[in-house]
Design a protein around this motif. Structure first.
Motif, short mmCIF file in Angstrom:
data_model
loop_
_atom_site.label_atom_id
_atom_site.label_comp_id
_atom_site.label_asym_id
_atom_site.label_seq_id
_atom_site.Cartn_x
_atom_site.Cartn_y
_atom_site.Cartn_z
N GLY A 1 -3.08 -26.52 94.98
CA GLY A 1 -3.74 -26.86 96.23
C GLY A 1 -4.11 -25.62 97.02
O GLY A 1 -4.63 -24.65 96.49
N ALA B 1 -0.69 -29.21 90.39
CA ALA B 1 -0.85 -30.26 91.39
C ALA B 1 -2.13 -31.03 91.10
O ALA B 1 -3.08 -30.49 90.51
CB ALA B 1 -0.91 -29.65 92.79
N GLY B 2 -2.16 -32.28 91.50
CA GLY B 2 -3.34 -33.10 91.28
C GLY B 2 -4.51 -32.62 92.14
O GLY B 2 -4.32 -32.06 93.22
N THR B 3 -5.70 -32.86 91.67
CA THR B 3 -6.89 -32.44 92.42
C THR B 3 -7.24 -33.41 93.54
O THR B 3 -8.05 -33.08 94.41
CB THR B 3 -8.09 -32.31 91.47
OG1 THR B 3 -8.28 -33.56 90.77
CG2 THR B 3 -7.86 -31.21 90.44
N LEU B 4 -6.66 -34.59 93.53
CA LEU B 4 -6.96 -35.60 94.55
C LEU B 4 -5.98 -35.47 95.72
O LEU B 4 -4.75 -35.53 95.53
CB LEU B 4 -6.87 -37.00 93.95
CG LEU B 4 -7.24 -38.17 94.88
CD1 LEU B 4 -8.69 -38.05 95.33
CD2 LEU B 4 -7.00 -39.51 94.17
N ALA B 5 -6.50 -35.24 96.91
CA ALA B 5 -5.66 -35.11 98.10
C ALA B 5 -5.13 -36.49 98.51
O ALA B 5 -5.88 -37.46 98.56
CB ALA B 5 -6.44 -34.47 99.24
N ARG B 6 -3.84 -36.55 98.79
CA ARG B 6 -3.20 -37.80 99.22
C ARG B 6 -2.81 -37.71 100.70
O ARG B 6 -2.58 -36.63 101.24
CB ARG B 6 -1.93 -38.04 98.39
CG ARG B 6 -2.13 -38.07 96.90
CD ARG B 6 -2.96 -39.25 96.45
NE ARG B 6 -2.89 -39.42 94.99
CZ ARG B 6 -3.54 -40.36 94.33
NH1 ARG B 6 -4.33 -41.22 94.97
NH2 ARG B 6 -3.44 -40.47 93.02
N GLN C 1 2.91 -30.43 99.02
CA GLN C 1 2.11 -30.20 100.22
C GLN C 1 2.08 -28.69 100.43
O GLN C 1 3.13 -28.03 100.46
CB GLN C 1 2.72 -30.89 101.44
CG GLN C 1 1.84 -30.77 102.68
CD GLN C 1 2.50 -31.34 103.92
OE1 GLN C 1 3.70 -31.15 104.13
NE2 GLN C 1 1.74 -32.03 104.75
N ARG D 1 -0.41 -33.66 97.31
CA ARG D 1 -0.98 -33.81 95.96
C ARG D 1 0.11 -34.20 94.98
O ARG D 1 1.24 -33.72 95.09
CB ARG D 1 -1.67 -32.52 95.51
CG ARG D 1 -2.80 -32.08 96.44
CD ARG D 1 -3.41 -30.75 96.00
NE ARG D 1 -4.38 -30.27 96.98
CZ ARG D 1 -5.66 -30.63 97.01
NH1 ARG D 1 -6.11 -31.48 96.09
NH2 ARG D 1 -6.47 -30.16 97.93
N ASP D 2 -0.24 -35.07 94.04
CA ASP D 2 0.71 -35.46 93.01
C ASP D 2 1.16 -34.24 92.21
O ASP D 2 0.33 -33.40 91.83
CB ASP D 2 0.06 -36.47 92.05
CG ASP D 2 -0.47 -37.69 92.75
OD1 ASP D 2 0.28 -38.65 92.91
OD2 ASP D 2 -1.67 -37.67 93.14
N PHE E 1 5.54 -34.90 95.07
CA PHE E 1 4.31 -34.47 95.72
C PHE E 1 4.45 -33.03 96.19
O PHE E 1 5.55 -32.59 96.56
CB PHE E 1 3.98 -35.37 96.92
CG PHE E 1 3.58 -36.77 96.55
CD1 PHE E 1 2.25 -37.10 96.33
CD2 PHE E 1 4.55 -37.75 96.40
CE1 PHE E 1 1.89 -38.39 95.97
CE2 PHE E 1 4.20 -39.05 96.05
CZ PHE E 1 2.86 -39.36 95.83
#
Length: 352
Positions: free
Chosen positions: A72, A140-145, A159, A197-198, A157
């Motif tokens: 991230g 980390a995942g590219t999709l922001a949660r 952050q 992010r996941d 997760f």
């Protein structure tokens, strides 16, 4: 009347039988031609599927490697990062913050041609082809949660802002207190909660079948273990548990060489089949991939006369990784190679 016998018209029995034989021969020829054409089409279709699966497999693997070490907004050169572990962490560990932080500096981890149970409880001998490499990617995942999304989820997760991060379970997220508590400036200069992010851990390997045997399938279907066709599989952390899913059937061999940066400039100085310690794994900035695809069904009983060179012959326990196909198995094969730069860790090392 002139006394002559009336003229007879039509075919004799002999002529009819000869015509029938000729007709049957023509029909047999057409049927044989159609069967040959159909067989040829099936062989072409199988070879086309082999090429497509091979290209898809190496593209998918390359794409995931490009994301290795993505954290991230975190910028490790200036951010506090956990120390390197003294030993390589278990890629199959429980989904805890300690497990995640132990592997945070090791965005890449691999096993060189293992046999037996290569990765403990989550990857067993029944689900892995001996002699093929195993690669684990952390990112980390590219999709922001949002904090509201993470709240109550027993998944990990991350952050992160440029100089700080928190890696924890979603159950620790409190939407009323701006999530994990890490903030960053928005476009207006106002401090807002950094996105969550996941935390993703993915292990790629070659399985002997198109379905997992011991591993839990990601789709929940445990009705059978699939067909006995070597398959590129992905084992991933889904929430708090591990699950496996097939990516491409007919992938027979995977070998990897790791490019290690010893000059801290983002460029590999040497390639190894198996980095020796956690520090060398943390210094990996690129890979050479060698992936061998075969037809899913044999095209006859012929022997593939080629020997496939699955590497550049760098130092390692299994040498140059030459692969000689079994005699008379009738499969066609194609070797795919690719050199992948790990954009995130390599980019953070580049000097202006």
């Amino acid at each position: 009347m002139n006394g002559r016998a009336p003229t007879q018209t039509g075919f004799t029995l002999v002529e009819i039988m000869v015509s029938m034989v000729i007709g049957l021969l023509l029909v047999a020829g057409v049927v044989a031609l159609a069967a040959t054409g159909s067989q040829g089409n099936r062989q072409i279709e199988r070879q086309v599927r082999q090429i497509e699966n091979g290209r898809f497999a190496i593209d998918v693997l390359s794409d995931h490697l490009h994301h290795a070490g993505f954290y991230g907004g975190l910028y490790p050169p200036v951010a506090p990062m956990p120390a390197l572990p003294a030993a390589l962490p278990d890629p199959c560990g429980a989904a805890t913050p300690t497990f995640a932080e132990d592997g945070m500096r090791l965005f890449l981890q691999g096993l060189d041609s293992p046999a037996g149970d290569p990765a403990g409880s989550c990857l067993t001998d029944a689900d892995h082809v001996d002699g093929t490499d195993v690669v684990t990617i952390r990112r980390a995942g590219t999709l922001a949660r949002t904090p509201a999304y993470a709240a109550g989820r027993s998944a990990l997760f991350l952050q992160a802002a440029a100089g700080d991060y928190r890696l924890d379970l979603g159950t620790q997220s409190n939407p009323d207190a701006d999530g994990f508590g890490i903030t960053q400036s928005n476009a207006a200069g106002v401090q807002v909660a950094a996105p969550l992010r996941d935390w993703q851990v993915e292990t790629f390997y070659i399985a002997p079948r198109t379905r997992p045997v011991d591993a839990t399938p990601c789709d929940g279907d445990q009705s059978d273990a699939g067909r006995p066709i070597p398959t590129l599989m992905r084992l991933r952390l889904a929430g708090s548990a591990w699950c496996a899913e097939p990516l491409a059937a007919g992938i027979e061999m995977l070998q990897v060489e790791y490019g290690i940066d010893t000059s801290d400039n983002g460029i590999p100085n040497q390639f190894e089949e198996q980095p020796d310690n956690p520090q060398e794994w943390a210094d990996v900035v690129g890979l050479r991939l060698y992936l061998l695809a075969r037809t899913q069904q044999p095209l006859g009983a012929a022997t593939d006369p080629k020997t496939y060179r699955m590497g550049e012959g760098v130092a390692g326990p299994d040498g140059t990784d030459d692969f000689t196909p079994p005699a008379g198995d009738g499969h066609k094969r194609h070797l795919f190679t690719s050199t992948v730069r790990l954009a995130n860790p390599a980019g953070r090392r580049e000097k202006p």
